[in-house]
Write a protein that holds these residues in place. Structure first.
Motif, PDB file in Angstrom:
ATOM      1  N   ASN A  92      -5.934  40.622  28.876  1.00 54.23           N
ATOM      2  CA  ASN A  92      -7.226  39.967  28.611  1.00 54.23           C
ATOM      3  C   ASN A  92      -8.326  40.995  28.383  1.00 54.23           C
ATOM      4  OD1 ASN A  92      -6.128  37.424  28.787  1.00 54.23           O
ATOM      5  ND2 ASN A  92      -6.616  37.180  30.952  1.00 54.23           N
ATOM      6  N   LYS A  93      -8.282  42.104  29.123  1.00 52.72           N
ATOM      7  CA  LYS A  93      -9.270  43.169  28.963  1.00 52.72           C
ATOM      8  C   LYS A  93      -9.132  43.804  27.586  1.00 52.72           C
ATOM      9  CE  LYS A  93     -11.020  47.340  31.139  1.00 52.72           C
ATOM     10  NZ  LYS A  93     -10.699  48.541  30.439  1.00 52.72           N
ATOM     11  N   ILE A  94      -7.895  44.051  27.158  1.00 51.02           N
ATOM     12  CA  ILE A  94      -7.670  44.629  25.831  1.00 51.02           C
ATOM     13  C   ILE A  94      -8.190  43.678  24.758  1.00 51.02           C
ATOM     14  CG2 ILE A  94      -5.899  45.279  24.145  1.00 51.02           C
ATOM     15  CD1 ILE A  94      -4.178  46.190  26.511  1.00 51.02           C
ATOM     16  N   ASP A  95      -7.867  42.401  24.890  1.00 49.18           N
ATOM     17  CA  ASP A  95      -8.308  41.417  23.900  1.00 49.18           C
ATOM     18  C   ASP A  95      -9.826  41.307  23.840  1.00 49.18           C
ATOM     19  OD1 ASP A  95      -5.784  40.803  22.974  1.00 49.18           O
ATOM     20  OD2 ASP A  95      -5.518  39.103  24.340  1.00 49.18           O
ATOM     21  N   SER A  96     -10.486  41.344  24.991  1.00 47.89           N
ATOM     22  CA  SER A  96     -11.946  41.214  24.993  1.00 47.89           C
ATOM     23  C   SER A  96     -12.613  42.483  24.472  1.00 47.89           C
ATOM     24  CB  SER A  96     -12.458  40.883  26.391  1.00 47.89           C
ATOM     25  OG  SER A  96     -12.240  41.975  27.269  1.00 47.89           O
ATOM     26  N   ASP A  97     -12.008  43.646  24.686  1.00 51.04           N
ATOM     27  CA  ASP A  97     -12.584  44.897  24.186  1.00 51.04           C
ATOM     28  C   ASP A  97     -12.428  45.035  22.676  1.00 51.04           C
ATOM     29  OD1 ASP A  97     -13.329  45.614  26.708  1.00 51.04           O
ATOM     30  OD2 ASP A  97     -11.710  47.049  27.031  1.00 51.04           O
ATOM     31  N   ASN A  98     -11.418  44.419  22.118  1.00 52.31           N
ATOM     32  CA  ASN A  98     -11.130  44.596  20.698  1.00 52.31           C
ATOM     33  C   ASN A  98     -11.697  43.486  19.821  1.00 52.31           C
ATOM     34  OD1 ASN A  98      -9.791  47.000  20.975  1.00 52.31           O
ATOM     35  ND2 ASN A  98      -7.805  46.055  21.280  1.00 52.31           N
ATOM     36  N   ARG A  99     -12.516  42.620  20.374  1.00 53.42           N
ATOM     37  CA  ARG A  99     -13.112  41.566  19.552  1.00 53.42           C
ATOM     38  C   ARG A  99     -13.996  42.181  18.478  1.00 53.42           C
ATOM     39  NH1 ARG A  99     -16.109  37.899  23.466  1.00 53.42           N
ATOM     40  NH2 ARG A  99     -15.256  39.186  25.066  1.00 53.42           N
ATOM     41  N   ASN A 100     -13.906  41.650  17.284  1.00 54.44           N
ATOM     42  CA  ASN A 100     -14.776  42.116  16.204  1.00 54.44           C
ATOM     43  C   ASN A 100     -16.115  41.410  16.337  1.00 54.44           C
ATOM     44  OD1 ASN A 100     -12.825  43.745  15.102  1.00 54.44           O
ATOM     45  ND2 ASN A 100     -12.014  42.125  13.801  1.00 54.44           N
ATOM     46  N   ILE A 101     -17.171  42.193  16.406  1.00 53.33           N
ATOM     47  CA  ILE A 101     -18.508  41.633  16.544  1.00 53.33           C
ATOM     48  C   ILE A 101     -19.238  41.854  15.230  1.00 53.33           C
ATOM     49  CG2 ILE A 101     -20.691  41.792  17.787  1.00 53.33           C
ATOM     50  CD1 ILE A 101     -19.061  42.841  20.185  1.00 53.33           C
ATOM     51  N   THR A 102     -19.676  40.779  14.620  1.00 52.31           N
ATOM     52  CA  THR A 102     -20.443  40.893  13.386  1.00 52.31           C
ATOM     53  C   THR A 102     -21.848  40.398  13.656  1.00 52.31           C
ATOM     54  OG1 THR A 102     -19.697  38.712  12.698  1.00 52.31           O
ATOM     55  CG2 THR A 102     -18.437  40.592  11.887  1.00 52.31           C
ATOM     56  N   ASN A 103     -22.805  41.161  13.220  1.00 56.32           N
ATOM     57  CA  ASN A 103     -24.205  40.814  13.437  1.00 56.32           C
ATOM     58  C   ASN A 103     -24.918  40.754  12.094  1.00 56.32           C
ATOM     59  OD1 ASN A 103     -24.149  40.765  16.287  1.00 56.32           O
ATOM     60  ND2 ASN A 103     -24.121  43.001  16.296  1.00 56.32           N
ATOM     61  N   ASN A 104     -25.864  39.871  11.991  1.00 54.50           N
ATOM     62  CA  ASN A 104     -26.682  39.760  10.800  1.00 54.50           C
ATOM     63  C   ASN A 104     -28.046  40.354  11.135  1.00 54.50           C
ATOM     64  OD1 ASN A 104     -28.051  39.133   8.528  1.00 54.50           O
ATOM     65  ND2 ASN A 104     -27.772  36.916   8.671  1.00 54.50           N
ATOM     66  N   PHE A 105     -28.374  41.482  10.489  1.00 51.42           N
ATOM     67  CA  PHE A 105     -29.620  42.173  10.782  1.00 51.42           C
ATOM     68  C   PHE A 105     -30.675  41.945   9.696  1.00 51.42           C
ATOM     69  CE2 PHE A 105     -26.511  44.845  13.104  1.00 51.42           C
ATOM     70  CZ  PHE A 105     -27.012  44.627  14.370  1.00 51.42           C
ATOM     71  N   ASN A 106     -30.567  40.849   8.952  1.00 59.49           N
ATOM     72  CA  ASN A 106     -31.564  40.552   7.924  1.00 59.49           C
ATOM     73  C   ASN A 106     -32.914  40.300   8.579  1.00 59.49           C
ATOM     74  OD1 ASN A 106     -29.639  40.749   5.965  1.00 59.49           O
ATOM     75  ND2 ASN A 106     -29.241  38.549   5.863  1.00 59.49           N
ATOM     76  N   ASN A 107     -33.944  40.866   7.985  1.00 58.20           N
ATOM     77  CA  ASN A 107     -35.321  40.722   8.455  1.00 58.20           C
ATOM     78  C   ASN A 107     -35.509  41.179   9.901  1.00 58.20           C
ATOM     79  OD1 ASN A 107     -36.105  39.581   5.988  1.00 58.20           O
ATOM     80  ND2 ASN A 107     -35.388  37.558   6.680  1.00 58.20           N
ATOM     81  N   SER A 108     -34.729  42.151  10.313  1.00 60.91           N
ATOM     82  CA  SER A 108     -34.889  42.641  11.681  1.00 60.91           C
ATOM     83  C   SER A 108     -35.669  43.947  11.672  1.00 60.91           C
ATOM     84  CB  SER A 108     -33.527  42.863  12.334  1.00 60.91           C
ATOM     85  OG  SER A 108     -32.869  43.955  11.729  1.00 60.91           O
ATOM     86  N   THR A 109     -36.155  44.323  12.843  1.00 59.02           N
ATOM     87  CA  THR A 109     -36.916  45.560  12.968  1.00 59.02           C
ATOM     88  C   THR A 109     -36.121  46.623  13.700  1.00 59.02           C
ATOM     89  OG1 THR A 109     -37.904  44.749  15.003  1.00 59.02           O
ATOM     90  CG2 THR A 109     -39.125  44.373  12.959  1.00 59.02           C
ATOM     91  N   ILE A 110     -34.814  46.457  13.737  1.00 60.50           N
ATOM     92  CA  ILE A 110     -33.986  47.451  14.421  1.00 60.50           C
ATOM     93  C   ILE A 110     -34.079  48.760  13.656  1.00 60.50           C
ATOM     94  CG2 ILE A 110     -31.629  48.058  15.043  1.00 60.50           C
ATOM     95  CD1 ILE A 110     -31.115  45.110  15.499  1.00 60.50           C
ATOM     96  N   GLY A 111     -34.305  49.814  14.367  1.00 60.12           N
ATOM     97  CA  GLY A 111     -34.391  51.130  13.754  1.00 60.12           C
ATOM     98  C   GLY A 111     -35.807  51.540  13.412  1.00 60.12           C
ATOM     99  N   GLN A 112     -36.747  50.618  13.463  1.00 55.42           N
ATOM    100  CA  GLN A 112     -38.133  50.950  13.177  1.00 55.42           C
ATOM    101  C   GLN A 112     -38.824  51.322  14.480  1.00 55.42           C
ATOM    102  OE1 GLN A 112     -39.832  47.588  11.251  1.00 55.42           O
ATOM    103  NE2 GLN A 112     -38.479  47.713   9.472  1.00 55.42           N
TER     104      GLN A 112
END
Length: 161
Positions: free
Chosen positions: A81-101
């Motif tokens: 279960n730990k391996i499965d939870s660590d390997n989940r693919n996480i996709t994020n949508n950063f449209n109109n975000s201020t990350i990095g600013q």
């Protein structure tokens, strides 16, 4: 991690867990490699493993039954279960975000820090503290003989008077 033989074994045992050992001989064509990995997993207490019976009788005959069976343990299920939870693919949508600013006004502010200075005790204070700590540790070794001595002197004086 999901491409490893370790993961394949644990996943197969988890999916086919019925409380009994399961045949895992078809997971790998190289049986030596498979048995070696099963032994490693058993040492880590992730699975229980058995690989056959070889009985020899006194007349020279014998029975040999080859099998490769394993059963996943609770610790193995947790690990999987730990391996499965660590390997989940996480996709994020950063449209109109201020990350990095950066807000430049925050970067230009100067943080005030306080430095606490401690002064070292003088040599006499160090000697006094050593003497005090010695007396505190061994007061009973000094006080008891002193009281006994005073009591004996008092008894001797009463005897002569």
């Amino acid at each position: 991690m999901k491409d490893t033989l370790e993961y394949k074994i644990l996943k197969y045992l988890s999916e086919n867990n019925n409380g009994e050992p399961v045949d895992v001989s078809r997971l790998e064509t190289n049986t030596k490699k498979l048995k070696q990995k099963l032994i490693e997993l058993e040492k880590e207490k992730l699975i229980s493993y058995g690989s056959g019976i070889d009985l020899r009788f006194g007349d020279g005959t014998g029975v040999k039954v080859d099998f490769i069976r394993a059963k996943i343990n609770f610790k193995g299920i947790e690990y999987l279960n730990k391996i499965d939870s660590d390997n989940r693919n996480i996709t994020n949508n950063f449209n109109n975000s201020t990350i990095g600013q950066l807000n430049q006004s925050d970067e230009l502010s100067v943080l005030k820090t306080e430095i606490k200075q401690t002064t070292q005790p003088k040599a006499k204070e160090k000697q006094q503290s050593v003497i005090i700590s010695f007396v505190e540790k061994f007061w009973w070794q000094i006080l008891i003989p002193l009281l006994l001595g005073i009591a004996l002197i008092a008894i001797e004086q009463k005897r002569f008077t």
